[in-house]
Design a protein around this motif. Structure first.
Motif, short mmCIF file in Angstrom:
data_model
loop_
_atom_site.label_atom_id
_atom_site.label_comp_id
_atom_site.label_asym_id
_atom_site.label_seq_id
_atom_site.Cartn_x
_atom_site.Cartn_y
_atom_site.Cartn_z
N HIS A 34 -0.62 2.42 0.84
CA HIS A 34 -1.73 1.94 1.57
C HIS A 34 -2.34 0.89 0.60
O HIS A 34 -2.19 1.05 -0.67
N GLY A 35 -2.60 -0.45 1.17
CA GLY A 35 -3.51 -1.31 0.57
C GLY A 35 -2.59 -2.11 -0.50
O GLY A 35 -1.37 -2.29 -0.46
N ASN A 36 -3.31 -3.17 -0.98
CA ASN A 36 -2.61 -4.24 -1.82
C ASN A 36 -3.74 -4.73 -2.98
O ASN A 36 -4.76 -5.24 -2.81
N PRO A 37 -3.32 -3.93 -4.16
CA PRO A 37 -2.20 -3.42 -4.44
C PRO A 37 -2.16 -1.93 -3.96
O PRO A 37 -3.34 -1.31 -3.66
N THR A 38 -1.08 -1.28 -3.81
CA THR A 38 -0.59 -0.19 -3.25
C THR A 38 -1.59 1.02 -3.87
O THR A 38 -2.02 1.02 -5.26
N CYS A 39 -1.97 1.98 -3.02
CA CYS A 39 -2.76 3.39 -3.55
C CYS A 39 -1.99 3.75 -4.63
O CYS A 39 -2.47 4.07 -5.66
N GLY A 40 -0.58 4.27 -4.41
CA GLY A 40 0.18 4.94 -5.43
C GLY A 40 -0.01 6.48 -5.60
O GLY A 40 0.39 6.91 -6.36
N ALA A 41 -0.86 6.96 -4.83
CA ALA A 41 -1.40 8.40 -4.89
C ALA A 41 -0.07 9.37 -4.37
O ALA A 41 0.74 8.92 -3.49
#
Length: 67
Positions: A34-41
């Protein structure tokens, strides 16, 4: 048939079971996209719109039409 059932089982072949994965062959779990930059969770779950964490799952991120 009874004779075949009384025979001892064959020995396990190395690599036959899915749980025998060498450490070098393991991949890390997917991260939230999700998002830009990506969440990465991590951990993330697969959804039709991509891998999302609990905070960004589609039910919580889409617009609501009722107030």
């Amino acid at each position: 048939m009874r004779r075949r059932l009384d025979e001892p089982s064959v020995e396990a072949v190395p690599g036959q079971l899915a749980v025998e994965v060498p450490a070098a062959a393991r991949r890390p779990s997917p991260a939230c996209e999700h998002g830009n930059p990506t969440c990465g969770a991590r951990p993330a779950r697969p959804y039709p719109c991509g891998w999302k964490c609990d905070e960004h799952q589609p039910a919580r991120t889409h617009r609501r039409t009722t107030p």
